[in-house]
Scaffold this motif. Structure first.
Motif, short mmCIF file in Angstrom:
data_model
loop_
_atom_site.label_atom_id
_atom_site.label_comp_id
_atom_site.label_asym_id
_atom_site.label_seq_id
_atom_site.Cartn_x
_atom_site.Cartn_y
_atom_site.Cartn_z
N ASP A 184 1.96 6.35 7.43
CA ASP A 184 3.11 6.20 6.55
C ASP A 184 3.44 6.83 5.53
N ASP A 185 2.96 7.47 5.69
CA ASP A 185 3.36 8.47 3.66
C ASP A 185 3.57 9.57 4.82
N GLU A 221 10.12 0.66 1.79
CA GLU A 221 10.21 1.93 0.61
C GLU A 221 9.28 3.56 1.89
N GLN A 222 8.37 2.46 2.45
CA GLN A 222 7.08 3.26 2.28
C GLN A 222 7.48 4.05 3.80
N VAL A 253 1.11 -1.21 -0.08
CA VAL A 253 -0.01 0.09 0.13
C VAL A 253 1.16 0.84 0.32
N SER A 254 0.57 1.91 -0.95
CA SER A 254 1.29 3.23 -0.96
C SER A 254 0.60 4.24 -1.20
N TYR A 255 0.22 5.42 -0.46
CA TYR A 255 0.07 6.98 -0.37
C TYR A 255 0.20 8.23 -0.06
N ASN A 256 0.40 8.82 -0.27
CA ASN A 256 0.51 10.06 -0.90
C ASN A 256 -0.48 10.83 -1.45
#
Length: 516
Positions: free
Chosen positions: A34-35, A458-459, A9-12
């Protein structure tokens, strides 16, 4: 959703959207935390306070840094026998304790909001009160060599210390002790002891060694540890694992490794990505999930940072090796009758116990000899030193009811999750102390004349969502090079604020915070 799916999961979102969503009370989306943390930690950089700082004449290195529990005070342990206190809000030196010890100060540990303890190469510990620093409140004597680290077990109200005399002591603060000493107990002793750390809840004790392995004591009971482990020699058992040859003086302690054991259960960790020799420093994740360590290779030229999982595993994961299956006793064997050893099995004598208990320096000397190395590869290392003294009768009472343990060697579980190689040839001979951020998402590691910020992925997720299928390299979030005039030896995060410090061999302290 599984941890692997969460890791993807990647949130930006922009800073404006983050603030706007918070104002409107909108529900946080998956990956929001995380972001935000990645944005904050990515913007860490050194800064200088607008308030003029006092010049502190500190000769030699900063060996350890520790914040008070409320994050308001920073205490530095210095090579020049002094202890320096700083105001964390303005980075100003507020007090320097000259001659705090009669040798270099190695470690600082806060016991409560006002009391902290220091230890030194003068073999003593001292307790100090931040409200009155003219002299220490108590001097603790007992160790016979350099004291290298201090832990505090809140549930037992004892200080736990270890030194290069190979001993771990507990100091009872509840007793009515004198100003110059304190009641203490020796709870464990072993050759090659380097560092010890307790998890925050006091349930696990992790021991770093000078012989390339970590020893974890699960379900710690400090009150019974001495009696439970008093005759156990970790180096002897480790030597048996390396030689793949059993002998009673070690296998009779297999029960200490049993998953069903309820207190002071032993486990070894030895899966390093390099040929690790000295585990020089160790830190524990704030939640007690893993152990962060820094080790030096056998050639003394490279250092590695490693992360090992230390959580309790399913009992079925633990296995053992049977060295000689033909020697296993028959199920119907009379318990009173001792089975004779097979042709391929040799009862180890008193000299083998000496090998497992001798100093690490002597052991390494013997191990590095070419002829010994050749014999080791053939599984005959113990035999060349054995005196031929048969002392099997010493262990017969134990093995009469546990015949199978004669031939079993406990296997060490693979525990390595993350690793990274450090800069080569930097500050050789000095110990570098790593640290975790308070939330456990980030690792700060001394890196030459600066530091590196490392994440599990990376997150920049928490480690519980970033456990890989196989060991992987730590993600480098930021590298700060040449921020000091000399090699960095230690670093620390403030427990209450987004603030970090690093100290170097030249006596300088650099402060970091998010720079927006």
């Amino acid at each position: 959703m599984s941890s692997k799916e969460l890791a993807d999961v990647s949130y930006n979102s922009s800073n404006y959207n983050i603030i706007r969503d918070r104002e409107l009370g909108r529900k946080r989306k998956l990956g929001y935390d995380d972001d935000v943390h990645k944005k904050i930690y990515s913007n860490f950089d050194a800064y200088v306070s607008d308030i003029p700082m006092n010049k502190v004449n500190t000769k030699g290195g900063i060996f350890n840094l520790e914040f008070s529990l409320d994050g308001k005070i920073l205490v530095a342990a210095c090579e020049d026998e002094s202890v320096v206190l700083y105001d964390a809000s303005n980075q100003k030196c507020v007090h320097k304790i000259e001659k705090a010890h009669s040798n270099c100060v190695n470690c600082v540990r806060f016991i409560n909001h006002n009391t902290f303890s220091t230890c030194s190469d003068d073999s003593t510990l001292k307790l100090w009160d931040t409200r009155s620093l003219k002299k220490c409140t108590r001097t603790l004597c007992g160790h016979t060599n350099w004291v290298k680290n201090i832990e505090y077990c809140e549930k037992d109200n004892v200080i736990v210390t270890s030194a290069f005399d190979g001993s771990i002591y507990t100091w009872d603060l509840a007793q009515n002790n004198s100003e110059y000493n304190c009641f203490y107990d020796r709870v464990f002793e072993m050759n090659g002891l380097m560092r010890t750390k307790l998890t925050a809840d006091g349930s696990k004790l992790i021991i770093a060694t000078t012989t390339g392995f970590l020893m974890v004591i699960h379900d710690v009971d400090l009150k019974t540890m001495f009696n439970d482990l008093k005759a156990f020699r970790p180096n002897l058992y480790r030597l048996m694992q390396l030689s793949d040859q059993t002998f009673p003086a070690a296998t009779m302690y297999n029960y200490l490794f049993a998953p069903s054991r309820k207190r002071n259960r032993i486990e070894f960790i030895d899966d390093f990505p390099n040929d690790a020799e000295v585990i020089s420093s160790i830190q524990i994740h704030p939640m007690g999930w893993n152990a962060l360590s820094r080790n030096i290779c056998t050639d003394d030229s490279r250092e590695w940072t490693c992360v090992h999982d230390i959580q309790t595993r399913d009992p079925s994961d633990y296995t053992y090796t049977v060295v000689d299956e033909s020697a296993l006793p028959d199920e119907n064997l009379d318990e009173e009758e001792e089975p004779p050893p097979s042709d391929g099995y040799r009862i180890t004598g008193l000299s083998d116990i000496w090998v497992g208990s001798m100093s690490n320096e002597r052991f390494n000397t013997e191990r590095n000899r070419q002829e010994i190395t050749d014999l080791t590869n053939r599984g005959s290392f113990l035999g060349v030193i054995n005196s031929g003294v048969n002392c099997s009768h010493m262990f017969n009472p134990y093995f009469r009811h546990r015949q199978e343990d004669r031939y079993r060697i406990i296997k060490n579980l693979p525990r390595l999750t993350h690793y990274v190689e450090e800069v080569t040839g930097s500050g050789k001979g000095y110990i570098k102390e790593l640290c975790y951020s308070t939330d456990g998402r980030l690792i700060c590691s001394p890196y030459g004349k600066g530091v590196r910020l490392l994440g599990f992925n990376e997150q920049l997720q928490e480690v519980c969502y970033a456990v890989p299928d196989k060991p992987r390299e730590l993600f480098t979030l930021a590298t700060y090079k040449d921020y000091h005039s000399n090699v960095v030896l230690c670093c620390k995060f403030n427990p209450q604020h987004y603030q970090m410090v690093s100290g170097c061999l030249g006596g300088e302290i650099v402060w970091y915070r998010p720079i927006l």
